[in-house]
Enzyme design. Sequence first.
Site, PDB file in Angstrom:
ATOM      1  N   CYS A 116       0.815  -1.227   0.000  1.00 48.73           N
ATOM      2  CA  CYS A 116       0.000   0.000   0.000  1.00 48.73           C
ATOM      3  C   CYS A 116       0.843   1.269   0.000  1.00 48.73           C
ATOM      4  CB  CYS A 116      -0.952  -0.007   1.186  1.00 48.73           C
ATOM      5  SG  CYS A 116      -2.111  -1.375   1.094  1.00 48.73           S
ATOM      6  N   HIS A 256      -3.464   7.184   2.252  1.00 49.14           N
ATOM      7  CA  HIS A 256      -3.839   5.868   1.722  1.00 49.14           C
ATOM      8  C   HIS A 256      -5.209   5.521   2.297  1.00 49.14           C
ATOM      9  CE1 HIS A 256      -3.940   1.717   0.748  1.00 49.14           C
ATOM     10  NE2 HIS A 256      -3.751   1.301   1.981  1.00 49.14           N
ATOM     11  N   ASN A 286     -10.120  -0.128  -0.615  1.00 44.61           N
ATOM     12  CA  ASN A 286      -8.653  -0.078  -0.596  1.00 44.61           C
ATOM     13  C   ASN A 286      -8.116  -0.658  -1.909  1.00 44.61           C
ATOM     14  OD1 ASN A 286      -5.930  -0.400  -0.142  1.00 44.61           O
ATOM     15  ND2 ASN A 286      -6.141  -1.330   1.891  1.00 44.61           N
TER      16      ASN A 286
END
Length: 332
Positions: A116, A256, A286
């Site tokens: 990520c 994020h 996500n």
Amino acid sequence: MEKLTAAITAVGGYVPEYRLTNKILETMVDTNDEWIKSRTGIDERRILKGEGLGSSDLGVGAVNDLLKKRGIAPEEIDCLICATVTPDMLFPATANIICDKVGIKNVLSFDVNAACSGFLFALTTGAAFIESGRYKKVIIVGADKMSSIVDYTDRTTCVIFGDGAGAVLLEASTDDTGIKDSLLKSDGSGRNFLHQKAGGSVKPASVETVLAKEHFVYQEGQSVFKFAVKGMADVSYELMERNNLTGEDIAWLVPHQANLRIIDATANRANIPKEKVMINIEKYGNTTAGTIPLCLWEWESKLKKGDNLILAAFGGGFTWGATWVKWAYDTK
Ligand code: UT7
């Protein structure tokens, strides 16, 4: 010699059409809209459907969008870096495949694997190429088809992830704008909390690994949550402090999009009010390396030249980091 700074001069994005809503997930696993919304902030996520399509196809969508908006041809690009944990295949690099599909020929292209945090790691790498003067137009892609490694019978992970890609163009800045500073960190001792157990050299694919569902994302959610809340908040604070920036100096926090509660904690620590935080987790979930450039893509028209942005991420590995960007252009 004059010091070169890399600036983001264009943004592109791509999300697939299909929307996997919380309501649809309720029919697939033992979950409910209320749980997903309150624990994560997610309403729906996009899924790339279609035989033979992979992360490169998401990346191609984002890169073509970027080239069109900037009005430049693929031949003008001299480097492309792709951050992904869902490469089209283990090798060659998805970056090479994106280049081939877009028409970018004979350039430096490679993948970065930092989960990520991948977009920030790739962005900082690309910025260093511009700063060296060796490359003039570098594209950074964050692309993940997370649906390819998600177990849709596991309610603890399948509600979180989605597919999508974003891309930015880096060029040398001619003024005070650009990527001003980055603080990136990794800690491999955290690797077992969030990973894919099989398919690498330690445990190659076999009938057993497939039956044991070891090619899917494995996450110990609570442990990752604890590290993520602290890691992302601390690194953003540290980056701001070492550059004498306070919350008041920041126009936008670009976090994020893993969990709304992690985003809130980071914003609080950096003293940045909610209205200055880019949040689109409700729409896309996500998308791993895609989240940060997809935020920039969505907010591009609101960004003004000179705006200070703090980009922040935490992900598997563990990896985490923050980047200070002084935005380089107004959108017409
Ligand atoms: O992006 C890279 C880094 N990743 C992250 O930052 C993710 C970090 N972790 C998280 O965001 C959160 O830990 C999750 C969203 C993954 C989970 O939320 P949580 O508040 O930590 O839930 P939990 O794992 O503590 O589970 C609480 C309860 C459990 O039930 P019991 O044991 O209390 O009866 C779970 O079984 O919620 C249950 N549960 C669910 N219930 C309904 C877990 N998933 C679901 C679900 N629907 N989808």
